[in-house]
Structure formats: C-alpha cells, structure tokens
Design a protein around this motif. Structure first.
Motif, PDB file in Angstrom:
ATOM      1  N   VAL A  13       0.850  -0.976   0.086  1.00  0.00           N
ATOM      2  CA  VAL A  13      -0.126   0.088  -0.228  1.00  0.00           C
ATOM      3  C   VAL A  13       0.924   0.882  -0.023  1.00  0.00           C
ATOM      4  O   VAL A  13       1.553   1.913   1.153  1.00  0.00           O
ATOM      5  CB  VAL A  13      -1.032  -0.226   1.286  1.00  0.00           C
ATOM      6  CG1 VAL A  13      -1.617   1.451   1.371  1.00  0.00           C
ATOM      7  CG2 VAL A  13      -1.560  -1.388   1.331  1.00  0.00           C
ATOM      8  N   LEU A  14       0.902   1.461  -0.984  1.00  0.00           N
ATOM      9  CA  LEU A  14       1.779   2.790  -1.001  1.00  0.00           C
ATOM     10  C   LEU A  14       0.797   4.152  -0.840  1.00  0.00           C
ATOM     11  O   LEU A  14       0.233   4.631  -1.727  1.00  0.00           O
ATOM     12  CB  LEU A  14       2.706   3.391  -2.462  1.00  0.00           C
ATOM     13  CG  LEU A  14       3.329   2.054  -3.344  1.00  0.00           C
ATOM     14  CD1 LEU A  14       4.201   2.539  -4.007  1.00  0.00           C
ATOM     15  CD2 LEU A  14       4.235   1.423  -1.885  1.00  0.00           C
ATOM     16  N   ILE A  15       1.528   4.905   0.488  1.00  0.00           N
ATOM     17  CA  ILE A  15       0.629   6.515   0.570  1.00  0.00           C
ATOM     18  C   ILE A  15       1.676   7.659   0.071  1.00  0.00           C
ATOM     19  O   ILE A  15       2.646   7.686   0.242  1.00  0.00           O
ATOM     20  CB  ILE A  15       0.666   6.255   1.887  1.00  0.00           C
ATOM     21  CG1 ILE A  15      -0.837   5.271   2.320  1.00  0.00           C
ATOM     22  CG2 ILE A  15      -0.490   7.622   2.532  1.00  0.00           C
ATOM     23  CD1 ILE A  15      -0.740   4.998   3.890  1.00  0.00           C
ATOM     24  N   LYS A  16       0.779   8.978  -0.930  1.00  0.00           N
ATOM     25  CA  LYS A  16       1.622   9.816  -1.125  1.00  0.00           C
ATOM     26  C   LYS A  16       1.995  10.267  -0.227  1.00  0.00           C
ATOM     27  O   LYS A  16       3.136  11.597  -0.359  1.00  0.00           O
ATOM     28  CB  LYS A  16       0.547  10.017  -2.473  1.00  0.00           C
ATOM     29  CG  LYS A  16       1.356  11.086  -3.145  1.00  0.00           C
ATOM     30  CD  LYS A  16       0.141  11.539  -4.640  1.00  0.00           C
ATOM     31  CE  LYS A  16       0.855  12.282  -5.653  1.00  0.00           C
ATOM     32  NZ  LYS A  16      -0.083  12.615  -6.826  1.00  0.00           N
ATOM     33  N   ASN A  17       1.012  10.942   0.497  1.00  0.00           N
ATOM     34  CA  ASN A  17       1.367  11.698   1.733  1.00  0.00           C
ATOM     35  C   ASN A  17       1.139  11.354   3.143  1.00  0.00           C
ATOM     36  O   ASN A  17      -0.473  11.136   2.957  1.00  0.00           O
ATOM     37  CB  ASN A  17       0.938  13.578   1.666  1.00  0.00           C
ATOM     38  CG  ASN A  17       0.381  13.851   1.150  1.00  0.00           C
ATOM     39  OD1 ASN A  17      -1.585  13.213   1.593  1.00  0.00           O
ATOM     40  ND2 ASN A  17      -0.404  13.980  -0.152  1.00  0.00           N
ATOM     41  N   ALA A  47     -11.591   3.894  -5.841  1.00  0.00           N
ATOM     42  CA  ALA A  47     -10.944   2.857  -6.905  1.00  0.00           C
ATOM     43  C   ALA A  47     -11.160   2.862  -7.835  1.00  0.00           C
ATOM     44  O   ALA A  47     -11.916   2.464  -8.311  1.00  0.00           O
ATOM     45  CB  ALA A  47     -10.967   2.098  -5.892  1.00  0.00           C
ATOM     46  N   GLY A  48      -9.927   3.009  -9.046  1.00  0.00           N
ATOM     47  CA  GLY A  48     -10.138   2.328 -10.377  1.00  0.00           C
ATOM     48  C   GLY A  48      -8.503   2.161 -10.980  1.00  0.00           C
ATOM     49  O   GLY A  48      -7.807   2.363 -10.589  1.00  0.00           O
ATOM     50  N   GLY A  56      -8.316   8.908  -4.098  1.00  0.00           N
ATOM     51  CA  GLY A  56      -8.373   8.620  -4.972  1.00  0.00           C
ATOM     52  C   GLY A  56      -7.051   7.065  -4.762  1.00  0.00           C
ATOM     53  O   GLY A  56      -6.383   7.207  -4.627  1.00  0.00           O
ATOM     54  N   ILE A  57      -7.625   6.142  -5.426  1.00  0.00           N
ATOM     55  CA  ILE A  57      -6.772   4.914  -4.710  1.00  0.00           C
ATOM     56  C   ILE A  57      -6.706   4.131  -6.081  1.00  0.00           C
ATOM     57  O   ILE A  57      -7.736   3.265  -6.879  1.00  0.00           O
ATOM     58  CB  ILE A  57      -7.896   3.577  -4.747  1.00  0.00           C
ATOM     59  CG1 ILE A  57      -7.950   4.556  -2.879  1.00  0.00           C
ATOM     60  CG2 ILE A  57      -6.307   2.478  -3.897  1.00  0.00           C
ATOM     61  CD1 ILE A  57      -8.598   3.522  -2.018  1.00  0.00           C
ATOM     62  N   ILE A  77      -3.200   6.642  -2.783  1.00  0.00           N
ATOM     63  CA  ILE A  77      -2.737   5.771  -2.541  1.00  0.00           C
ATOM     64  C   ILE A  77      -3.116   4.623  -3.948  1.00  0.00           C
ATOM     65  O   ILE A  77      -4.214   4.686  -4.616  1.00  0.00           O
ATOM     66  CB  ILE A  77      -3.989   5.016  -1.938  1.00  0.00           C
ATOM     67  CG1 ILE A  77      -3.797   6.189  -0.313  1.00  0.00           C
ATOM     68  CG2 ILE A  77      -3.642   3.803  -1.613  1.00  0.00           C
ATOM     69  CD1 ILE A  77      -5.322   5.547   0.832  1.00  0.00           C
ATOM     70  N   THR A  78      -2.070   4.026  -4.014  1.00  0.00           N
ATOM     71  CA  THR A  78      -1.748   2.647  -4.881  1.00  0.00           C
ATOM     72  C   THR A  78      -1.334   2.043  -4.323  1.00  0.00           C
ATOM     73  O   THR A  78      -0.393   1.806  -3.841  1.00  0.00           O
ATOM     74  CB  THR A  78       0.167   3.018  -5.499  1.00  0.00           C
ATOM     75  OG1 THR A  78       0.013   5.032  -6.738  1.00  0.00           O
ATOM     76  CG2 THR A  78      -0.073   1.932  -6.765  1.00  0.00           C
ATOM     77  N   LEU A  79      -1.931   0.846  -5.192  1.00  0.00           N
ATOM     78  CA  LEU A  79      -1.646  -0.245  -3.906  1.00  0.00           C
ATOM     79  C   LEU A  79      -1.269  -1.480  -5.581  1.00  0.00           C
ATOM     80  O   LEU A  79      -1.980  -1.781  -6.317  1.00  0.00           O
ATOM     81  CB  LEU A  79      -3.756  -1.157  -4.158  1.00  0.00           C
ATOM     82  CG  LEU A  79      -4.927  -0.235  -3.541  1.00  0.00           C
ATOM     83  CD1 LEU A  79      -6.014  -1.163  -3.411  1.00  0.00           C
ATOM     84  CD2 LEU A  79      -3.951  -0.411  -2.290  1.00  0.00           C
TER      85      LEU A  79
END
Length: 840
Positions: free
Chosen positions: A509-513, A726-727, A742-743, A758-760
C-alpha cells in the motif's frame, strides 16, 4: 502606508516567527504582522520599501521564503505546503520526485520539505538533521594490503586472500550520529559521576570526603570536573539554545540552555564571590550552595535522551532500509551467448539479463525465455510466489525461485518500481498530517509559557515558601524549565507517520502523503470501477458470433481496430485474434470513443465495435435480431460488444473477466466498518447488475461515462460524504482526482496512478482494507502520542513547580526532571515503533 504581501514557504510557527523577525529588521518598516495560515504579511512602512529589498531581508532569491505581491506567485513556483498537495497531480510510482537521495531533513518537519546538503542541526527546533536514504550505493571494494585491487563486490583479494574492504565508509548517517553522541556520552559520564558522588556524599553521616579536604576545595574540584561536560560533551545544547533565542524559534534546547546555564553561572559566581549572596544561599561553613552537580548531571541526562533518540529514530526508517536492501549489487549480462557479471549500475535498457535460481531480479523488465516462480512479497505484501512465463513482467528486488530465465531490461536505475517505491515512501514519511497544525499552534506559545511559569515559580516560592525561600525558588524554577519537553509534542505526529507509511509499503500500500493517511480513516463511501478493480482485469474472449459474414474476416477487422487501444478489453480481442492466426488490416481514421467503444475505416468501410451507446451515436438501429442474445450473455455477468460494418450490425463478441477472489471478502469487511461500496462502471446494466449481486454491493450505476462518475462523486461530496475512489483505467482519472482519496491499482494505467493518492501495488481490493486499517492504527497511535505529550507536560510542569509540596512535602530535583524530560521523547518514538507490528 500599509501593504499586504504573499509569502511562500512558511510551513510552521517557527517559519512564521522567522519571517516576521527578518522583515521587522528592514529599514523603514515600522510594524509587521505575518500569518502562516493565510500565507501573507501585512507590513506598515514609514517610506516605501521595494519588493527586492524585502526579498533580501528574507535571505535573497534563493531563500525558502519567497515574497510577492498579492494574487501573484514567484515565477515558476506552485503554491503548496508540506501539509497539502498541489492541484497538479504527480505520479507516485512513475515520476521522479523532488527530494534527492542523500540530502538531510528535520525529523520534526519544522521547515516542511526543505532539505540540506550537509548534516547539522535544524535551525528551527535544533534537532539533528536526518539523511534521506539512497537506493543503491555504488560502493567499490579494495584490499588493505594491495590497494591496486578494486572490484564492485565484496570478496577476497586474488593476491593475498584477505577480505576486501569498502573504499568508502558504509555506515548510515544515523549510525555516525549515534557514534558521535556515544563518544560524548562517555566523556560526560566520566566527569559527571564524580561530581554527583561528591554532592551526594553530603547525605552520609560524618562525610568521609570532608576528612580529606574542606568543602570549598571540593567545590573547586566539582567546578573543574563540570567544565568538560559543559564545554565539550554538551556544548551543542548551548549553541542550539543561543540560535533558538537569536532566531526566536524557541524550543526544548532554549529551556535546557537557560536552566543549566543559569545554574552553572550561579555556581561560578557563588564559588568566586560568595560574599554577594544572602545567608539563605550559604552553608554552615559560609560557602554558597552550588549546583555544579545539577548542571553536569542534567546535561548528561539530556545527552542520554539524545543518544536513545538517535538509536530509536534509526529504527523508525527501518522499512525504507529494508526496501533498500532488496536491491542487488550485480547482475549477469548476456551478450552473444556469453555471460558476464556486471554492476547493476552498468545495466542499460534493452540488455538481456540472466536471472539464476535464488537471485534477486536486478531491474524491471519482461521475461524473454524461460519461466519460474517469483517471490513478490517484498513488493506486494503477499507471501505466495507468483508463476511467471515468457512475456510476463518482473520487478527489481523480487526473488527468483528454482529456475533460470532470460529477461529484457526495460526500466533501470531510478525508473524501477523498487526505486520509485523507496522514493515515494521516503517522501510520504516526511510529509505532514493536518493534525500537526494543532501541535504547531501549541508549540508557538509553549516555550514562552514555560519560561513565564518558571519565573512565577521563583517569585511564589520567594514570597510564600519556607526557608530557605530563595534556594527553593531557584531550584524549582530550574526544574520547571528542564522538565518541559516540546519535542515530545513535535515528534508525536511525524514519527507515527514515518513508521506507518513504511508499514504500508511493506504491505503493498503506497501512500502519497500524510494527509491521505489521516483522511483514509474517515471515508464514508468507496466508489469502485469494475474491470481491473473488482475483476481480474485480464479479460478473455469467450466467443464471437456473426451473421451472414466470414467470422475470421470480422475478427481480423475488429482486432486491427483494437491494436490502437490500450483498454484491457481491446487487448483481449487482439490476443484472441493472434491465437487464431487471423489476418490484420490497415486502419484509417481510428477513434476511441470514451465509454462507448472504437471506430475506424478498413478498406473504406467504417467498422464500429462497442456498446449500445456507440450504435446510437452512429445512428445504427437495426440490431433487434441479436439484442436478446446479447442481453442473455450480459445477465451472466459477461461483457458484450456489438460489431458493425458500414453501419450494419453483423454480430457481437463476448468477453469474460473473472471477479477477483478477494473482492467479496474485502467488500464485506469494508461494509462491516461502515463504508458504503458503490460500483460505477461503463458496462451495461445487465452485466453490472450481475456483478453487483454476486459481490453484495451497496449500490451500482451502469453505462457510466467518465463525466458521469465525476458528477456522481461531486453529488456525494455535497451531501458531506468523504469519498474514496478505486480505479485503474484512463476513464477513471477524472473521478480519482475529484474524490477525497483516489486509489489506483498498481496494475492499471499511468494516468490512473497519476491521479491517485494511494496506489495498491498488487491491484487488489484487500489493499483498501489494509489502507483503512493502517490509517486507523496510525491515527490512534498519533493520538496516543499527543495525549502522552500533553499529559506529561500538564502534570510534569506543576509538579516541578512544587504544587505537591504543601500536601506531601514532595519536590522534584532538576536531575529527576532532566531524566523525565529525556525519556518523554524516547517514549513517543517507542510507541510509534509499535506500528511496525500492527496487523492490517
């Protein structure tokens, strides 16, 4: 005359104070009022001052702080701060970030994203700056006996057999800082312990030390022993205190410097000029009560706190360090069938690399020959190895199984997924959560209030205290200064954020800030796409049905159209056609109609492939003979596209995309946590209804164009809902940008990832559950830290002032106060470290 200016670069109350102080010193300026919240300065002038002069007052054109006229911005700059994200999106994985590796920053983020080239102290809070990790260091090794022997990896010397050693130091900056502090700690202990023993001997009956020499001589020995502690081991505390006062960025070291400095100077005066003090300050032998032991021991205990803090802080970046270790140092290059071991720094795009069993994959690329199983747990957080075959993508840092294969290097250096993950985690770790604003407001007044309480304490004891009044007042005033710990407040949020972001990265789970990390805990609604989000995103053609035309020719034409599209459905059609060895055709005037389908001209005939909306757009109405067949397929959850040639429907193609096994479990867990899960899809009503029913969704909306998704989210937000989206597709990008969070699926398109916060990495809804659980755990941890810091200071300061003395006869010595203060910051860090073991 009064003017209002815009100030860029203020990220905390320390910045606000510095800007106000610097501007107030400027000639012809009579009054300045600076507001960090409004990013502005209201300046009163006796005579007009040019903008360039004001900028020089702030440090010149290269200063962090940029002043400009209202409604303007310094050239080339975007309005931003460490607490907010720019309106312009940045790709968290595929785009290079702005924080170069190897630079230094403050762990309390006093100056937001500002970094430094060299190690040192934060000019705002005085804490040691921390180094930004580097992904792979190009370390070379040499023989201590034969320096001409140099190679890129460790090993033994071919001449003498000795172990090779690094040509450059390999210790991290945290280790170097720790070693420096430990050296000073040993010096401080060496001299502080004798001072402490001399003072405590007073408690012994018939003090044996006084039999050796008189008290006045022991006072001189204490003075001599205290000098190395003050002027060598702990002198940095006084330097930081002085800087804090000069810049009016009051902090923990302000209090330590004032408290121990006053005690030390008082003791020197008492030693040299005892006659200037009243009898209250003197012993029965006529000497003044001195506080060299308080000075030496307090400073040593503060140094101990810094030492423990340096050790603990190095553990908070453990996730980044573990990611760094994933990068191998070498790879096997294949050239004309010959294999050669090279440094990964020498790998170029297009090189063929052999990956042997058990080796780490050196760069991102694609398998060109062979197959294997790959352990991707360090990237996705999933423990089960993944089967990989020819044409499958592999990522740097993942570990090969038991087979060997060849791969084509596609992304090297900072472009690799591992490099971008490390950079993103590092950047997010240094971002600020909105809750930090509360701490900033409190910290702005904290130190002045503590100093004021210290002064009041002295006078209250002097006026109302028992004899010796002045001694009680003096000691308790120093204890108040020393026990207060603004660093515990300042560290409460950033330490939790740092550990939490690292924990998320290890779980895919990559979190932007940090702002996103805080907000994720509050979401009410999750909007999700279907293809690639709820489903596998690997659709395949089940069948093609045509009427009165050659099936292979029609398949060839629609596959030729789809060669120009990156949609997963298009890829499925092209793959199916290639498996049938179908002939492809030249396409003219290709057009992708978002949310509807594709059109183009082949042999001067217009070919259309898409949904019912595309047919209506093209004015095609004659498809009733196959419509019922299409609806029947759709009700089974399949995606069906109509095929039209020269405005005549000639058939349809059915595509299936399996629902991810984890989707139902993840949706049920989110609903259990009170989150509504709504599917917005461009697919038709029948297919959408079948998927929604199978997954037990809260609601769904079919046949959505990108604008429809955008408007739906806006409507929810006007009702006060906090919406996550999520998309994974290009058509999801506007909705991802509009949503509160936005995920993006890491398996999706760059456009979707760019718009997300957030990037999964794995592209799985379970990642959303992990993100929400992580957000909850981090916010709970931050609140625990803040509660501890507030309670500590709320209780500690009054106790140090002596509120318990009238009731219980208890007083807090400066040494105990120093010990408590030192451990308060360490306790906050240790609590943050618990996040490393939390289950998400």
């Amino acid at each position: 005359m009064t003017h209002t200016y815009h100030i860029k670069g203020m990220t905390c109350s320390g910045c606000e104070n510095k800007v106000q102080t610097d501007l107030a010193k400027t000639k012809n300026i009579t009054h300045v009022k600076v507001s960090k919240e409004n990013s502005e300065a209201i300046i009163e002038m006796s005579k007009h001052v040019e903008l360039s002069v004001l900028q020089e007052s702030l440090g010149g054109k290269d200063s962090k702080y940029q002043i400009s006229l209202p409604n303007s911005n310094p050239k080339g700059e975007e309005k931003s701060s460490c607490c907010t994200t720019n309106s312009k999106s940045h790709n968290p994985i595929h785009q290079k970030q702005n924080h170069p590796a190897g630079k230094y920053y403050c762990p309390m983020h006093c100056e937001g994203d500002k970094v430094y080239d060299k190690a040192g102290d934060c000019p705002v809070c005085g804490m040691d700056l921390v180094q930004q990790p580097t992904l792979v260091q190009n370390t070379q090794y040499t023989c201590p006996m034969h320096p001409e022997v140099v190679q890129d990896k460790p090993g033994s010397c071919p001449k003498c057999g000795m172990d090779l050693v690094p040509m450059e130091p390999t210790e991290s900056e945290e280790d170097i800082t720790y070693q420096k502090l430990w050296h000073k700690m040993k010096i401080a202990l060496l001299f502080s312990i004798p001072v402490f023993v001399i003072t405590m001997s007073d408690m012994l009956p018939n003090n044996p030390l006084y039999k050796l020499m008189d008290l006045q001589y022991w006072n001189w020995i204490q003075f001599i022993l205290t000098i190395p502690v003050v002027f060598y081991a702990c002198w940095m505390f006084f330097e930081r205190a002085w800087k804090s006062i000069v810049n009016w960025n009051l902090n923990m070291f302000t209090l330590i410097g004032i408290g121990t400095g006053v005690a030390f100077v008082f003791s020197i005066i008492g030693l040299l000029f005892p006659f200037v003090f009243p009898d209250e300050f003197k012993t029965s032998e006529g000497t003044v009560h001195l506080y060299f032991e308080a000075t030496a021991v307090v400073l040593t205990l503060v140094l101990l706190g810094q030492l423990l803090e340096a050790k603990a802080h190095s553990r908070t970046s453990g996730a980044i360090k573990e990611l760094l270790k994933l990068a191998p140092t070498e790879a096997t290059l294949v050239i004309d069938g010959e294999e050669k071991v090279i440094s990964i720094h020498d790998i170029n795009k297009g090189d063929i690399i052999r990956v042997k069993p058990g080796e780490k994959i050196p760069v991102d690329g694609i398998i060109t020959k062979g197959n294997s199983t790959i352990d991707e747990s360090m990237i996705t957080g999933e423990p089960i190895p993944v089967d990989k075959k020819t044409a499958d993508k592999v990522s740097s840092g993942t570990i090969n199984g038991t087979k060997s294969f060849l791969m084509l290097a596609e992304k090297v250096g900072s472009e690799t997924l591992l490099s971008q993950i490390v950079q993103m985690v590092s950047d997010a770790s240094r971002s600020r959560a909105p809750i930090q604003n509360l701490v900033d407001k409190i910290s702005k007044y904290f130190v002045p209030i503590v100093v004021f309480i210290s002064v009041i304490t002295f006078f209250v004891w002097w006026i109302f205290g028992p004899e010796p009044k002045l001694v009680y007042g003096f000691i308790n005033a120093i204890a108040v200064l020393i026990i207060a710990c603004p660093c515990a407040l300042g560290l409460a949020t950033p330490m939790s954020v740092m550990v939490g972001v690292g924990k998320g990265a290890k779980s895919g789970v990559l979190i932007k800030n940090a702002e996103v990390l805080e907000k994720m805990d509050k979401i009410d609604v999750l909007i999700t796409d279907k293809t690639g989000t709820l489903t596998e995103g690997k659709p395949s053609v089940e069948k093609i049905v045509v009427k009165d035309v050659d099936e292979n020719i029609v398949l060839g034409k629609i596959a030729s159209l789809n060669q120009n599209s990156e949609h997963p459905l298009a890829t499925a059609v092209v793959t199916f056609a290639k498996s049938k060895n179908t002939e492809f055709y030249k396409v003219d005037n290709f057009d992708s109609v978002t949310g509807k389908g594709v059109i183009g001209y082949i042999d001067n005939l217009k070919v259309s492939l898409g949904n019912k909306k595309l047919l209506e757009q093209e004015g095609i109405q004659d498809f009733s003979d196959i419509e019922q067949e299409v609806i029947a397929e759709q009700k089974l959850g399949k995606t069906v596209s109509y095929i039209a040639i020269d405005k005549k429907v000639v058939g349809y193609i059915t595509i299936t995309d399996a629902i991810k096994k984890s989707s139902l479990e993840a949706i049920n867990e989110l609903k259990r946590q009170g989150v509504q899960v709504i599917m917005l899809t461009g697919d038709n009503e029948n297919t959408a209804k079948a998927v929604a029913s199978e997954l037990n969704l809260t609601d769904f909306k079919a046949s959505c164009l990108p604008q429809d998704k955008l408007e739906y989210i806006k409507a929810l937000q006007t009702k006060g809902k906090i919406v996550a989206m999520a998309g994974d597709g290009i058509n999801d990008a506007p909705a991802l940008a509009q949503s509160d969070i936005g995920i993006a699926m890491g398996t999706g398109t760059d456009a979707a990832i760019e718009s997300a916060k957030i990037t999964l990495v794995k592209g799985d809804l379970q990642g959303i559950v992990k993100a929400k659980n992580l957000s909850h755990a981090v916010m709970k941890n931050i609140k625990q830290n803040l509660f501890f810091a507030f309670i500590y200071n709320s209780v500690g300061v009054p106790v140090a002032a002596g509120v318990l003395f009238p009731f219980f006869g208890l007083l807090l010595s400066p040494m105990i106060a120093a010990l408590a203060m030192s451990f308060s910051s360490v306790s906050v860090i240790v609590n943050a470290l618990r996040l490393r073991t939390v289950k998400i």
